[in-house]
Every structure is written in C-alpha cells, then in structure tokens.
Design a protein around this motif. Structure first.
Motif, short mmCIF file in Angstrom:
data_model
loop_
_atom_site.label_atom_id
_atom_site.label_comp_id
_atom_site.label_asym_id
_atom_site.label_seq_id
_atom_site.Cartn_x
_atom_site.Cartn_y
_atom_site.Cartn_z
N VAL A 76 -74.31 51.53 -6.94
CA VAL A 76 -73.08 52.33 -6.85
C VAL A 76 -71.93 51.61 -7.56
N THR A 77 -71.16 52.38 -8.33
CA THR A 77 -69.93 51.87 -8.92
C THR A 77 -68.75 52.47 -8.18
N ILE A 78 -67.81 51.61 -7.77
CA ILE A 78 -66.60 52.06 -7.07
C ILE A 78 -65.43 51.62 -7.94
N ASP A 79 -64.71 52.59 -8.48
CA ASP A 79 -63.76 52.31 -9.55
C ASP A 79 -62.40 52.94 -9.27
N ILE A 80 -61.34 52.17 -9.47
CA ILE A 80 -59.98 52.70 -9.39
C ILE A 80 -59.51 53.04 -10.81
N VAL A 90 -49.32 50.53 -9.13
CA VAL A 90 -49.80 49.74 -8.00
C VAL A 90 -51.03 48.93 -8.41
N ASP A 91 -51.01 47.64 -8.01
CA ASP A 91 -52.09 46.71 -8.33
C ASP A 91 -53.11 46.78 -7.20
N THR A 92 -54.12 47.59 -7.37
CA THR A 92 -55.06 47.89 -6.28
C THR A 92 -56.07 46.77 -6.04
N VAL A 93 -56.57 46.72 -4.82
CA VAL A 93 -57.74 45.90 -4.48
C VAL A 93 -58.72 46.80 -3.71
N PHE A 108 -65.97 42.66 -2.61
CA PHE A 108 -64.50 42.68 -2.73
C PHE A 108 -64.13 42.52 -4.20
N ASN A 109 -63.11 43.23 -4.63
CA ASN A 109 -62.60 43.02 -5.99
C ASN A 109 -61.10 43.28 -6.02
N ASP A 110 -60.38 42.42 -6.74
CA ASP A 110 -58.96 42.68 -7.00
C ASP A 110 -58.82 43.30 -8.39
N ASP A 111 -59.18 42.55 -9.41
CA ASP A 111 -59.03 43.06 -10.78
C ASP A 111 -60.40 43.24 -11.43
N ILE A 139 -68.23 51.94 3.98
CA ILE A 139 -66.80 52.24 3.98
C ILE A 139 -66.13 51.50 2.83
N VAL A 140 -65.35 52.25 2.04
CA VAL A 140 -64.57 51.68 0.95
C VAL A 140 -63.13 51.56 1.42
N GLY A 141 -62.54 50.39 1.24
CA GLY A 141 -61.13 50.20 1.54
C GLY A 141 -60.33 50.06 0.25
N VAL A 142 -59.17 50.71 0.19
CA VAL A 142 -58.26 50.55 -0.96
C VAL A 142 -56.94 50.00 -0.43
N SER A 143 -56.52 48.89 -1.01
CA SER A 143 -55.26 48.26 -0.63
C SER A 143 -54.58 47.81 -1.92
N ASN A 144 -53.54 46.99 -1.77
CA ASN A 144 -52.84 46.51 -2.96
C ASN A 144 -52.61 45.01 -2.85
N PHE A 145 -52.54 44.34 -4.00
CA PHE A 145 -52.24 42.92 -4.03
C PHE A 145 -50.90 42.66 -3.35
N PRO A 146 -50.70 41.68 -2.46
CA PRO A 146 -51.67 40.65 -2.03
C PRO A 146 -52.35 40.98 -0.71
N ARG A 147 -52.42 42.24 -0.35
CA ARG A 147 -53.03 42.60 0.94
C ARG A 147 -54.55 42.62 0.80
N TYR A 148 -55.14 41.45 0.66
CA TYR A 148 -56.58 41.35 0.47
C TYR A 148 -57.32 41.71 1.76
N PHE A 149 -58.43 42.41 1.59
CA PHE A 149 -59.26 42.74 2.75
C PHE A 149 -59.93 41.49 3.29
N ILE A 150 -60.20 41.54 4.60
CA ILE A 150 -60.92 40.45 5.26
C ILE A 150 -62.08 41.04 6.05
#
Ligand SMILES: [Ca+2]
Ligand SMILES: [Ca+2]
Ligand SMILES: [Ca+2]
Ligand SMILES: [Ca+2]
Length: 297
Positions: A76-80, A90-93, A108-111, A139-150
């Motif tokens: 699976v590819t999950i792409d913003i 917005v700088d997504t993660v 997990f991916n930021d950029d 489950i896919v989570g979308v956030s923004n830098f610097p709110r990195y998922f944990i």
C-alpha cells in the motif's frame, strides 16, 4: 527549517502539480470528528481512494485519523498531495497504526523520500510499500511538523497544530467487501418516509446471512447514510432478533437522521462496517425521502 524549505522549493518549484488518477479511485470527503485515533473515519477503499481533507477544520489542535481495511500482503502507498505550497501551506506527517487497542505504530514519515506528481515539495509525506502484515483494519494518521506521531496513536507537542488542506491518497488495497442485506425503516406495509430535517434516528435492520452474523459487527466501524461513509451511529441493539423470520438472527441499529445526510433526491441508503474479525461489509436499502411538510402526515 528555513534552509530546508528553500532548498526543497528550488528543487521542486518546477515540478508538475498534475494529479495521477488511479484506476477505480474513489473520492471520499473527510468527515470530522476523526480524532482522537479511536474515532478514526472509516474508509471503504475499493483499491484506491482520494480523501480531500484539512488540518484545522476539527478545532485548533486538529489531527486526522482514517481507517481502512487491507488484505495480508497488500503493498500500500499512502501519499499526501497538495499539502505544501498552497495558500495554507502545511508540512504534513503521516503514520500507520494497527487497529488497536494498543495502536502500535507500524510506519512513520515526515517528508517523502522522492518527489511525486501530486506534490511540489517532499514536505508532503508519503509512505511507500506499506505491506499489510495481516488481513484487517489499519489506521492512517495525518498531522503536521513538529507534531510527530508516537506509539499508541497520539502525537508529541499536540499544541503546535497548524491549519492547511491536503489530499490523502491510498492505493494498493485489495479489500473484498462482503455484501449484506439491510432494511431501512423496517416494518410492514409501505416504506415510511425519511424527513431530512427532522431530529431523531433512522432504524436500520442489518440482516443475517448464511455466513454473516450481525452480532459479530464491530459497531465502532458502522457508518450509514447517503454515501455510506457518514459517522451517524446512535446505537445497535445488543441482542439479535430474527426480524424477517428466515431463521437467521438480524440486528436493529439506529442512526442519526441529520448526520446520515440524506437529500430529497436520494433513493437509497448505505451501511458500511467491519466485523470483529476485520471482514468489511456493506449493504444498501431503498428509502423514501419526503419534504419536511409532508413528513408530518
Ligand atoms: Ca481535519
Ligand atoms: Ca480531525
Ligand atoms: Ca505526494
Ligand atoms: Ca512533512
């Protein structure tokens, strides 16, 4: 961060913004509230899906969670796309979690590690080649830098929410969706009308089948309405009853009339969900929508 931005803009300023449509891709609009992770919006993905969404439309600390079902071995590819570079850049993660209750973070991916056709900057995150370890829900989570998922499905620095719209594209899913029978507003006689404006709930019977027991439904995943993606569940009866007297147990559920989003032109309503073992199902039933003034009679 400024240096990173400048370098990336130089590299990608000329990148093409054209979107590549995937075969059979389905567009599913974001429906808030889809956070925290336990209330992820359930997506029914027939191979590929495009989800126009926004960080900020669910409150100032908005996070967006979406769930989908995949088959073991799916790549699976999950792409913003279109996150960085718009009017609300917005700088997504991105992250992928298992279906809980631990919500283990699997990727997990930021950029993005390489450019792609839908993004002018690698600041748009992308997770390549996520291989589904088992058949089930992710489950896919979308956030923004610097709110990195944990691990556990939350983020670091939750107060640094930044607004911005984006498109989430999920491809490579080979989910089989089981078809089940439903009855909207069950009862004897003529179909009873639905008034789109009235408060209250719409009863829907989900009928049991030869290899489908509605008591095994994971009710947290149930959606019902005009598109089938509406988070409108009020409750399901815990016990089943053989409502159509075919010897199989059926289940009565109630959905919020307004959240179901019916309009005058709708002829059918759709239920979607998953069983506790992760089997996706859907069912569509006829309904009868009438203007508010007629519905009183
Ligand atoms: Ca949102
Ligand atoms: Ca949200
Ligand atoms: Ca992208
Ligand atoms: Ca990023």
């Amino acid at each position: 961060m400024f240096i990173r931005i400048t370098a990336k803009l130089l590299i990608f300023a000329t990148a093409c913004l054209g979107m590549v449509a995937h075969a059979g891709e389905k567009t599913i609009n974001e429906i808030e509230i889809n956070h925290p992770i336990g209330t992820a919006q359930s997506l029914s993905i027939p191979g590929a899906a495009l989800v126009p969404a926004e960080l900020g439309n669910g409150g100032s600390d908005d996070l967006d969670y979406f769930s989908f079902r995949a088959t073991a071995g799916d790549v699976v590819t999950i792409d913003i796309n279109n996150g960085w570079g718009g009017t609300q850049s917005v700088d997504t993660v991105l992250a992928v979690f298992d279906s809980g209750p631990e919500y283990k973070m699997l990727r997990f991916n930021d950029d993005a590690t390489s450019p792609d056709d839908g993004s002018i900057s690698q600041y748009d995150s992308r997770i390549d080649d996520f291989v589904a370890p088992t058949t089930g829900r992710y489950i896919v989570g979308v956030s923004n830098f610097p709110r990195y998922f944990i691990d556990g499905g939350d983020v670091r620095y939750p107060d640094y929410g930044k607004e911005g719209d984006y498109s989430l594209e999920i491809t490579g899913v080979t989910a089989q969706v089981k078809q089940v029978a439903i009855r909207v507003k069950p009862g004897k006689g003529k179909v009873k009308p639905i008034n789109p404006k009235s408060r209250g709930s719409i009863p829907v019977t989900i009928l049991g089948g030869p290899d489908f027991n509605p008591l095994n439904i994971d009710t947290d995943t149930l959606t019902f309405g005009a598109t089938g993606e509406e988070n409108s569940l009020v409750k399901c009866n815990r016990k089943g009853v053989d409502l159509n007297q075919d010897g199989r147990i059926d289940r009565l559920c109630h959905f919020d009339n307004r959240k179901a989003g019916f309009r005058m032109t709708d002829a059918e309503g759709t239920v979607r969900g998953q069983t506790r073992d992760g089997t996706a199902f859907e069912g569509t039933g006829y309904l009868n929508v009438v203007p508010a003034e007629k519905a009183r009679h």
